[in-house]
Design an enzyme around this catalytic site. Sequence first.
Site, PDB file in Angstrom:
ATOM      1  N   ARG A 116       0.954  -1.169  -0.014  1.00  0.00           N
ATOM      2  CA  ARG A 116       0.096  -0.184  -0.197  1.00  0.00           C
ATOM      3  C   ARG A 116       0.911   1.066  -0.060  1.00  0.00           C
ATOM      4  NH1 ARG A 116      -2.464  -4.248  -1.194  1.00  0.00           N
ATOM      5  NH2 ARG A 116      -4.283  -4.535  -0.478  1.00  0.00           N
ATOM      6  N   SER A 121     -11.167   0.415   3.488  1.00  0.00           N
ATOM      7  CA  SER A 121     -10.146  -0.035   4.342  1.00  0.00           C
ATOM      8  C   SER A 121     -10.165   1.427   5.613  1.00  0.00           C
ATOM      9  CB  SER A 121      -9.036  -1.293   3.535  1.00  0.00           C
ATOM     10  OG  SER A 121      -9.777  -1.847   3.316  1.00  0.00           O
ATOM     11  N   GLU A 133      -4.827   3.454   6.390  1.00  0.00           N
ATOM     12  CA  GLU A 133      -5.274   3.306   4.723  1.00  0.00           C
ATOM     13  C   GLU A 133      -5.346   4.201   4.406  1.00  0.00           C
ATOM     14  OE1 GLU A 133      -6.638  -0.222   1.734  1.00  0.00           O
ATOM     15  OE2 GLU A 133      -5.301  -0.876   3.617  1.00  0.00           O
TER      16      GLU A 133
END
Length: 301
Positions: free
Chosen positions: A172, A223, A293
């Site tokens: 990520r 998320s 995130e």
Amino acid sequence: MSWKTNLPTVRGTLLIDEPLAPFTWFRVGGPADVVFLPADEQDLSDFLKALDPVVPVLAIGVGSNLLVRDGGVEGVIIRLGKGFNGVEPLGGNRIKAGSAVPDAILARKAAEAGIAGLEFYAGIPGTIGGAVVMNAGCYGSETVNVVKSVRAMDRAGVVRELTVEDLHYTYRHSALQDGETVIVLDAVFEGTADEPEAIKTRMAEITSRRETTQPIREKTGGSTFKNPPGHSSWKLVDEAGWRGKLFGGAMFSPLHSNFLINTGEATAADLEGLGEAVRADVKAKTDVQLDWEIKRIGRPA
């Protein structure tokens, strides 16, 4: 702010002191000093070259992974749209997509072209620009597995050609999140050959799984936390007792406890405050660090 009264001439649209809540899935947040909707790549380049270099610039997509704080955002928010939403199969199991293309559209266009390997994008609620920047992924696949090259524009309005090696992808994260402002224009992806109907069947399975396990019709941001090594964030949030627990107008979804939800009356402070409370509680109970995130930007109220 004198720079707001002396903005470059554009062919696109300039919005002054524009509320950002409608630009995000959470539907919260204060105004940006300026929102710029460029007509095309040249319009964007001309604007950046003429804009005072001290003015902060940030590009956003559809705001599916973005929390704007209640005090708004300093500088210019650039929202890429129609001039950046082309999709073009290139042959050799490659396909090019503009940064404003929704991830699910890229998956569908790749399937129609008989290009497999991009099905996972059907399960990601964002655009290609964001996917490239954050190495978006789900269900065991991520952007680093399929992206081959990226064109991006720097703060000075100059276009750069980047290889996947230039992006230094990790979980990520990419080099595009570090240091200077870089705006993704488009990217080339490569998959493998397969029958379109077989690809579409796999995409349908991903879509069905997402619809039954995620609160996709709520005001959410996908998320909330990255998965720590060896752990699932949803499980840590759930076991700490935060699933479905209200915090102002915010809560973690009863359906999926790593999805932060605006129940209708939340402020950005409610949402971020809940996230921080959960992070602190999980850390205290398990000594595991949860990292955001969701991208949080702007000033507190």
